[in-house]
Motif scaffolding. Sequence first.
Motif, PDB file in Angstrom:
ATOM      1  N   LEU A  83      30.963  65.195  36.809  1.00  0.00           N
ATOM      2  CA  LEU A  83      32.118  65.841  36.205  1.00  0.00           C
ATOM      3  C   LEU A  83      33.017  64.780  35.587  1.00  0.00           C
ATOM      4  O   LEU A  83      33.372  63.799  36.244  1.00  0.00           O
ATOM      5  N   LEU A  84      33.336  65.010  34.348  1.00  0.00           N
ATOM      6  CA  LEU A  84      34.233  64.094  33.641  1.00  0.00           C
ATOM      7  C   LEU A  84      35.486  64.884  33.306  1.00  0.00           C
ATOM      8  O   LEU A  84      35.392  65.939  32.668  1.00  0.00           O
ATOM      9  N   ASP A  85      36.637  64.423  33.775  1.00  0.00           N
ATOM     10  CA  ASP A  85      37.876  65.178  33.597  1.00  0.00           C
ATOM     11  C   ASP A  85      37.718  66.592  34.125  1.00  0.00           C
ATOM     12  O   ASP A  85      38.214  67.553  33.522  1.00  0.00           O
ATOM     13  N   GLY A  86      36.966  66.728  35.203  1.00  0.00           N
ATOM     14  CA  GLY A  86      36.832  68.032  35.826  1.00  0.00           C
ATOM     15  C   GLY A  86      35.788  68.935  35.211  1.00  0.00           C
ATOM     16  O   GLY A  86      35.535  70.024  35.703  1.00  0.00           O
ATOM     17  N   GLU A  87      35.166  68.463  34.129  1.00  0.00           N
ATOM     18  CA  GLU A  87      34.165  69.326  33.504  1.00  0.00           C
ATOM     19  C   GLU A  87      32.783  68.735  33.680  1.00  0.00           C
ATOM     20  O   GLU A  87      32.595  67.521  33.521  1.00  0.00           O
ATOM     21  N   ALA A  88      31.807  69.580  33.996  1.00  0.00           N
ATOM     22  CA  ALA A  88      30.435  69.086  34.156  1.00  0.00           C
ATOM     23  C   ALA A  88      29.909  68.637  32.791  1.00  0.00           C
ATOM     24  O   ALA A  88      30.041  69.348  31.803  1.00  0.00           O
ATOM     25  N   VAL A  89      29.347  67.444  32.748  1.00  0.00           N
ATOM     26  CA  VAL A  89      28.829  66.942  31.476  1.00  0.00           C
ATOM     27  C   VAL A  89      27.384  66.474  31.662  1.00  0.00           C
ATOM     28  O   VAL A  89      26.988  66.064  32.754  1.00  0.00           O
ATOM     29  N   ALA A  90      26.633  66.574  30.582  1.00  0.00           N
ATOM     30  CA  ALA A  90      25.278  66.009  30.577  1.00  0.00           C
ATOM     31  C   ALA A  90      25.356  64.695  29.806  1.00  0.00           C
ATOM     32  O   ALA A  90      26.000  64.617  28.764  1.00  0.00           O
ATOM     33  N   ILE A  91      24.750  63.676  30.372  1.00  0.00           N
ATOM     34  CA  ILE A  91      24.745  62.380  29.678  1.00  0.00           C
ATOM     35  C   ILE A  91      23.291  61.964  29.466  1.00  0.00           C
ATOM     36  O   ILE A  91      22.728  61.223  30.266  1.00  0.00           O
ATOM     37  N   PRO A  92      22.695  62.460  28.407  1.00  0.00           N
ATOM     38  CA  PRO A  92      21.253  62.218  28.230  1.00  0.00           C
ATOM     39  C   PRO A  92      20.921  60.832  27.698  1.00  0.00           C
ATOM     40  O   PRO A  92      19.783  60.404  27.802  1.00  0.00           O
ATOM     41  N   SER A  93      21.884  60.103  27.141  1.00  0.00           N
ATOM     42  CA  SER A  93      21.540  58.805  26.577  1.00  0.00           C
ATOM     43  C   SER A  93      22.775  57.914  26.559  1.00  0.00           C
ATOM     44  O   SER A  93      23.898  58.402  26.639  1.00  0.00           O
ATOM     45  N   PRO A  94      22.576  56.604  26.464  1.00  0.00           N
ATOM     46  CA  PRO A  94      23.722  55.700  26.399  1.00  0.00           C
ATOM     47  C   PRO A  94      24.648  56.024  25.239  1.00  0.00           C
ATOM     48  O   PRO A  94      25.847  55.791  25.310  1.00  0.00           O
ATOM     49  N   ARG A  95      24.060  56.572  24.154  1.00  0.00           N
ATOM     50  CA  ARG A  95      24.891  56.904  23.009  1.00  0.00           C
ATOM     51  C   ARG A  95      25.926  57.974  23.386  1.00  0.00           C
ATOM     52  O   ARG A  95      27.102  57.860  23.048  1.00  0.00           O
ATOM     53  N   ILE A  96      25.451  58.976  24.128  1.00  0.00           N
ATOM     54  CA  ILE A  96      26.367  60.031  24.558  1.00  0.00           C
ATOM     55  C   ILE A  96      27.395  59.454  25.534  1.00  0.00           C
ATOM     56  O   ILE A  96      28.587  59.776  25.479  1.00  0.00           O
ATOM     57  N   LYS A  98      23.193  53.841  36.356  1.00  0.00           N
ATOM     58  CA  LYS A  98      22.326  54.167  35.213  1.00  0.00           C
ATOM     59  C   LYS A  98      22.433  55.645  34.872  1.00  0.00           C
ATOM     60  O   LYS A  98      22.354  56.027  33.697  1.00  0.00           O
ATOM     61  N   ILE A  99      22.589  56.467  35.891  1.00  0.00           N
ATOM     62  CA  ILE A  99      22.739  57.897  35.632  1.00  0.00           C
ATOM     63  C   ILE A  99      24.049  58.156  34.902  1.00  0.00           C
ATOM     64  O   ILE A  99      24.101  58.899  33.923  1.00  0.00           O
ATOM     65  N   LEU A 100      25.094  57.477  35.350  1.00  0.00           N
ATOM     66  CA  LEU A 100      26.388  57.672  34.699  1.00  0.00           C
ATOM     67  C   LEU A 100      26.356  57.188  33.253  1.00  0.00           C
ATOM     68  O   LEU A 100      26.998  57.749  32.375  1.00  0.00           O
ATOM     69  N   PHE A 101      25.550  56.158  33.005  1.00  0.00           N
ATOM     70  CA  PHE A 101      25.489  55.572  31.660  1.00  0.00           C
ATOM     71  C   PHE A 101      24.411  56.227  30.792  1.00  0.00           C
ATOM     72  O   PHE A 101      24.187  55.838  29.661  1.00  0.00           O
ATOM     73  N   GLY A 102      23.724  57.214  31.342  1.00  0.00           N
ATOM     74  CA  GLY A 102      22.757  57.953  30.527  1.00  0.00           C
ATOM     75  C   GLY A 102      21.401  57.304  30.418  1.00  0.00           C
ATOM     76  O   GLY A 102      20.559  57.738  29.631  1.00  0.00           O
ATOM     77  N   LEU A 103      21.146  56.245  31.191  1.00  0.00           N
ATOM     78  CA  LEU A 103      19.830  55.607  31.145  1.00  0.00           C
ATOM     79  C   LEU A 103      18.823  56.331  32.021  1.00  0.00           C
ATOM     80  O   LEU A 103      17.628  56.194  31.841  1.00  0.00           O
ATOM     81  N   GLU A 104      19.335  57.060  33.003  1.00  0.00           N
ATOM     82  CA  GLU A 104      18.449  57.845  33.863  1.00  0.00           C
ATOM     83  C   GLU A 104      19.055  59.236  34.001  1.00  0.00           C
ATOM     84  O   GLU A 104      20.267  59.418  33.811  1.00  0.00           O
ATOM     85  N   GLN A 105      18.216  60.206  34.348  1.00  0.00           N
ATOM     86  CA  GLN A 105      18.705  61.557  34.546  1.00  0.00           C
ATOM     87  C   GLN A 105      18.598  61.920  36.032  1.00  0.00           C
ATOM     88  O   GLN A 105      17.600  61.600  36.665  1.00  0.00           O
ATOM     89  N   PRO A 106      19.610  62.556  36.575  1.00  0.00           N
ATOM     90  CA  PRO A 106      19.514  62.960  37.989  1.00  0.00           C
ATOM     91  C   PRO A 106      18.485  64.066  38.159  1.00  0.00           C
ATOM     92  O   PRO A 106      18.280  64.876  37.253  1.00  0.00           O
ATOM     93  N   THR A 107      17.837  64.066  39.323  1.00  0.00           N
ATOM     94  CA  THR A 107      16.908  65.152  39.612  1.00  0.00           C
ATOM     95  C   THR A 107      17.695  66.424  39.916  1.00  0.00           C
ATOM     96  O   THR A 107      17.304  67.514  39.526  1.00  0.00           O
ATOM     97  N   SER A 108      18.817  66.232  40.626  1.00  0.00           N
ATOM     98  CA  SER A 108      19.707  67.384  40.808  1.00  0.00           C
ATOM     99  C   SER A 108      21.136  66.871  40.934  1.00  0.00           C
ATOM    100  O   SER A 108      21.369  65.676  41.073  1.00  0.00           O
ATOM    101  N   GLY A 109      22.081  67.795  40.913  1.00  0.00           N
ATOM    102  CA  GLY A 109      23.483  67.406  40.992  1.00  0.00           C
ATOM    103  C   GLY A 109      24.076  67.227  39.608  1.00  0.00           C
ATOM    104  O   GLY A 109      23.356  67.318  38.609  1.00  0.00           O
ATOM    105  N   SER A 110      25.390  67.021  39.562  1.00  0.00           N
ATOM    106  CA  SER A 110      26.006  66.902  38.247  1.00  0.00           C
ATOM    107  C   SER A 110      27.144  65.892  38.259  1.00  0.00           C
ATOM    108  O   SER A 110      27.644  65.500  39.311  1.00  0.00           O
TER     109      SER A 110
END
Lengths: 372, 508, 304, 363
Positions: free
Chosen positions: B65-78, B51-63
């Motif tokens: 990385l997609l293709d080596g870059e840190a990304v924020a996934i705030p919603s399923p749309r993103i 769910k965190i990877l799919f943007g349905l939940e947000q991690p409390t900590s940690g990140s």
Amino acid sequence: MAHITRRSLSALLLASVATATLGLAASTGAALADGPKKVVFLVNGNLGDKSFFDLGAAGMKQIKAKYGDAVETKVIEMGTDQTKWLPTFEDVSEQGFDLILSSTFEIADILSEVAPNHPDQTYVLVDGVMPYDKGGYENVYSVVFKQNEGSYLAGILAAGLLKDGTIPADQGTSIGFLGGMDIPVINDFLTGYVEGAKSVNPDIKVAISYAGSFNDAAKGKELALAQYRTGTAIGFNVAGLTGLGQLAAAKDVGKWALGVNSDQEAIFRESDPAMAAKVATSMVKNIDVSILRTYDLFLEGKLPVGKVEAIGLAENAVGLVETGNMKTLASDDLKKQIETARAGIIDGSIKVTSAFGLETDKLNALRDSVRP
Amino acid sequence: MTDRPLIAFAGISKTYGNGTLALDDVSFAIRPGVIHAVCGENGAGKSTLMKILFGLEQPTSGSILLDGEAVAIPSPRIAAEKGIGMVHQHFSLVPSLSVSENIVLGQEPRRGAFLDRVAARRRVEELSRRYNLAVDPDATVRTLSVAAQQKVEILKALSRDVRVLILDEPTAVLTPPETDELFDRLRDMRAAGLTILFISHKLREVRALASHVTVLRAGKLAGDAPLAAIDDEAIARLVMGQAAGPALKRGGRVSGTPRVVVSGVHLKARDANDRLEGIDLTVHAGEILGVAGVDGSGQRGLVSLLTGRAQPTTGAITYEGKPTAGLGTAALRRLGLAHLPADRFQDGGSKRMTLVENAIAGAHRLAAFSTGPFLKRRAMETRTEEMIVHYKVRCPGPNAPLSALSGGNAQKLIAAREFATEPHFMIADQPTRGIDVAAAAFLHERLAELAAKGGAVLLITADLDELLTLSDRIVILYAGRIVARLENEPGLTPERLGPYMLGLESAA
Amino acid sequence: MTDFDLASLITFIPAILRVTTPILLAALGVLISERAGVLNIGVEGMMLTGAFAGVVVSAATGSASLGFLAALIAGGLLGALLSFAVHVLKSDLILSGIALNMAAAAGTTLLLFMLTGDKGMSGSLSSKVLPHLTVPVIAGIPVLGTLLSGHHILTYAAFLAVPGVGLFLMRTPMGLRLRAVGENPESAAIAGINVRRVQIGALVTSGVFAGAAGAFLSMGYVSWFSQNMSAGRGFIALAAEVMGHGSASGTMFASLLLGLAEAASIALQGAGLPSELMQTVPYLVPVIALVVHARRRQRQLARA
Amino acid sequence: MIRSAFASFVITAVLLVLVVGIVLVPIALSLPDPLAVLDTFVFGPFRNPRHTGNIVEMATPAMMCGLAVAVMFRAGMFNLGVEGAFFLGGLATVATVLLVPLPAFAMAPVGILVGAVVGSSVCAVPGYLRARYEASELVSSLMLNFAALFIGLFVVNYFLRDPAAGAMVSFRIPAEAKLPKLIAGTRIHLGTLVALAACGLGAVYLFMSRAGFEARIVGSNPSFAAHLGLPIRSILLRSQVIGGLIAAGAGGIEMLGLYQRFSWQSLPGNGWTGVVVAILARDNPILLIPAALFLSYLQVGGDLIARNFDVPSEAVGLIQALVLVVVTAQAIMRNPRLIRLVTGKKPAAGQAQDTKAVEGSVA
């Protein structure tokens, strides 16, 4: 609102303390002198009914206008929750008013509980009667309006306009009555109206509708349209804000309306002259005048407290507005006829039935006799 | 393509508002173009991580990385914009919409102000051709079988140009042939360059499909290895935290008198999936009769007849020799019926009510729990506490709402209630769907124990391992008929059941 | 109105359409929000506020269109306000709706008093009304003319809005999203739809329709605003929407049925029956319609 | 459960003071004596025993209507017939004491009983239509409220009307039928005790009786109830009959407690108050008591300032509307930090993550 800062809040508070102190000083000062008379009008409902509450409030304004600083007037809205009325009366009775006014029949029950507990307080009941025959209530003055008398004249006017052809027959052959609810105070208008119309034309037909509501102008219009559609040429509305819908209907179909309580032609004379032009006249109930008169009498010490007065045509408490459209619309003969009826009612030669105390059966018989 | 990870989880932790620590410093990487399995018991944190990877939940900590870059996934749309798609365990379809409407929802083709339905249909047909997943674009989703709905769900995920496809326990609702077909399709997709994250707790499937496995246990990373480098026992140890116990295996015992006899039963139902066309079966005291079949072969109709929620159109059911015609659920339960419903939160309990209330409901009119019109709350509570202990229900306390429990623990509580009446006849409908191995094993033992004590059990399950472990005899339903009656001999395998389940063979 | 001949029946039809118009407009608004999963109990207050805004702004600007626009905006604003309470403050939807109705009744009276010094009605404001439309050729045809021509512009708008709303819900991307949100918000969110935004949009649109319904009262039926003039029509609209079973055309037929009942009870006044009993008709008809419909549906289910 | 509800209660109280302050302070500042306005609003109701009495008098029907709503909501019924049941119950009670010759001691109990039975029809009929035909109880109850009003007015006009009275009101309620006053100097009457007892009994019914337990199962998950084989239709109907009886009984009690005659000409609005009170109390019968008292306190305070200062009565209505929204605002009420502040402990699991904001679609 959420952005009030602490500083501005404390500033506000400071300011309010200052005003409070000033206000306190002012009111103490006033109380020390042999201050102005205090009069209050209790509205058992809300203002804005374009009827007795608004007219009562207007009467209070007239008192203030006439006596200025010698009187303090106040209007309190008690709302429609009847359980709040008694507490309000009790509160007000303890606040040192010289005169407490209120209106409508429902208040009689309230006063019958409150008045005996405050024998030194003077009460005025407008448009309602205390049960004086059972004794007591020496401190309540009741005044009732004979709206049936005024409505009698309205009936003559409506039927007369049809009879003499002022309103051509192709506009319709019957007259209408649009009541707010099937209740005595409304039906008191009806009985006078029907009898007045019958005195002109014994075979007159009267379309009678009740809206079941006093604030639904759209429904009032629809009811009036239904009457106009089925042969009504002129209708009389006695339904507060609902009744005003009749005016809109009259304007739409080019037929005639009769207003009630206040001068309904005047309400729209500025804002909608075309509609105002369709108000033949209004049967006014001069509650404002009677309230001013009550206060006058009170000041003179002539108020018949402990009694009921019924005021009608003789006291000029009810009547038709003759200065507006009626002046040009009604023929001189018709005006004369109305004058004669007025004189007859005043001298007692014409008796107008009242809906108060009238059994439902008899009322139905009257309504059936004129059903189109 | 290099070996650079496509996705890397870096120290992901997740604490829920109520203080539950769902994930604790989880780090691992997923290489592009592989099928990567994530294993673990229920509540191990697999779903939360996805769910965190799919943007349905947000991690409390940690990140992440997609293709080596840190990304924020705030919603399923993103997530979708970044090429991540997900097939949910509980499908995310809108039942009253058509297949094509469901698939284009959120990225609709337009013609002027209107939805371009032709283009939508074309898009679905194209997708379904490309991925070899056949669906009718105009069918209303509500009318589809579970397997078909899953196809729609997969197409919906694929319709967004995904690079990564997450599948959360996709086989839980499928028959073996359907599972095989799904796996073939997934291999095709991998061949087409897609990266697939496959969540499962079935080792056999992981072994069959994936090339790399990550194991989570109690929110922590328990292991991460290429499948070639790890054997099944090691994975099982990582999952369970200890060596798994010996598996239960029953089969072949038919004992006791006929307890429930269904003869010549037809049921007309509005939903074609629930119809029955001439069912004869007998459940004996002391046996577990397994019912297999593709979802929607008439199982629901059978259950509603046996539980008194429907009456047969023709035919009769007897219960210990007495006809049940006209008897409702309440009367049957008084005669000794118990039922573990397939949808545990829909039918098995009330999420908003407390554990005590859920545990005692149904038995509350017994003298043990009520005096006159009143309930004995103390006795109810005491009894519930006993159930919680005996059934090892992990919970905040007997007065917590059922919603506070995980699926497995809720199922254990519901089972505790149903077993508590010492039923003569138990219907266990998908008793362990979606719950962890330990809880499933526990429930299996209870069912076997009930049969040993002389109870008759009807086991309806889509999990063929479960079916073959527990059943004494097996009947297979297809399109409202019984197409096979088999003794559960040691040699019986899931593969032998498959053709019957798909209606290709008949032995009845 | 005792003899129900064809001629009087035809003259009766415009009355039905008039009575139906505000109910239909409001019910379409309720439909839109309901399909998005938010029951708009506040429709009554939105109507009242729309009626008020239309009168005040048309009087101030001298333009009926600006007044109408203001009515729409006022309704929409209240929809946004309700959304704010529900989505941001997370208040109870039903209770917020009730509160909105209370606030609208009190607020319009208070504002009217501040503007005109009168609590009852806006007679002193020369507000404008929206026109009636005469359809050129058809107006001349005897029966058809009465049926199709000469109605208020908002009556046409209301009935034209029915296919509009139907198409919007069933055939547009936005409508698809709206239905998805109403039926299964979690799925919609997963599909990348901003559930909250769709619901806010639906409530605002719902308010716009309610505002139009209010404008019909104060700029169509009559030419003024009066205290509580919506008189419970919002609740009737809620009933119409439920009776319409979620479709625009169903909502229209339900509204027409309610309009017919009301118009009939008006026309039958004076037939000698107690007026109170006649007034129960518009309220009993929907209940009976509901039962008849439910029975038919049950029988269909039983047959299936 | 009670404790966490109590926490929200404390937050409510604090919030209300804030809300009232925000609305009232600007109004008060426009008046010559702003402090007195605030003072009257906040403390006025307690300064005079009669005003304190008003709170209790007003809370009495609110409690009972809230209870009626809570009993039905708990069974999952969105029945809004409480309004009509209250009206019809009041009418039938008055009709009974006026028309049926009864010994003095029996007047009030028999009257209220008859009123309760007759009035409950406004809730029971939608209940029956729902149980039997699955017809939306929301619509039918909403409509039947108005039908009950006009049927009631017809009955008054044709059977009970006092022709000597100048309005459409019934004959006077005989003194023997009235409920005895409990506290001198106020109008607090026996009905208040009845209402308190009813709330207590309501709690016993919902949480300690088998019938109430079953109703709650049906209300919280009908499928679960079906799984257990509970007789759903009769449970639904029973809940709505009970709700109707309570609401209609409240109408009778209100009439015999505070009125001289039956004089309602429109629906009195107590049903809506009941819905509000029930939502405030989260359908918990015991919390209905403080919720009703609190709402009445606000009302009395508002009335006092409207009566004594030039505050328009509509401003009081605005304040109340705002209060309703704010006190049910989960964003505030369920804010974990606030709850911790009040209770000093962590909120229960599942409560803080209740994110589903929008409920209440009509089935």
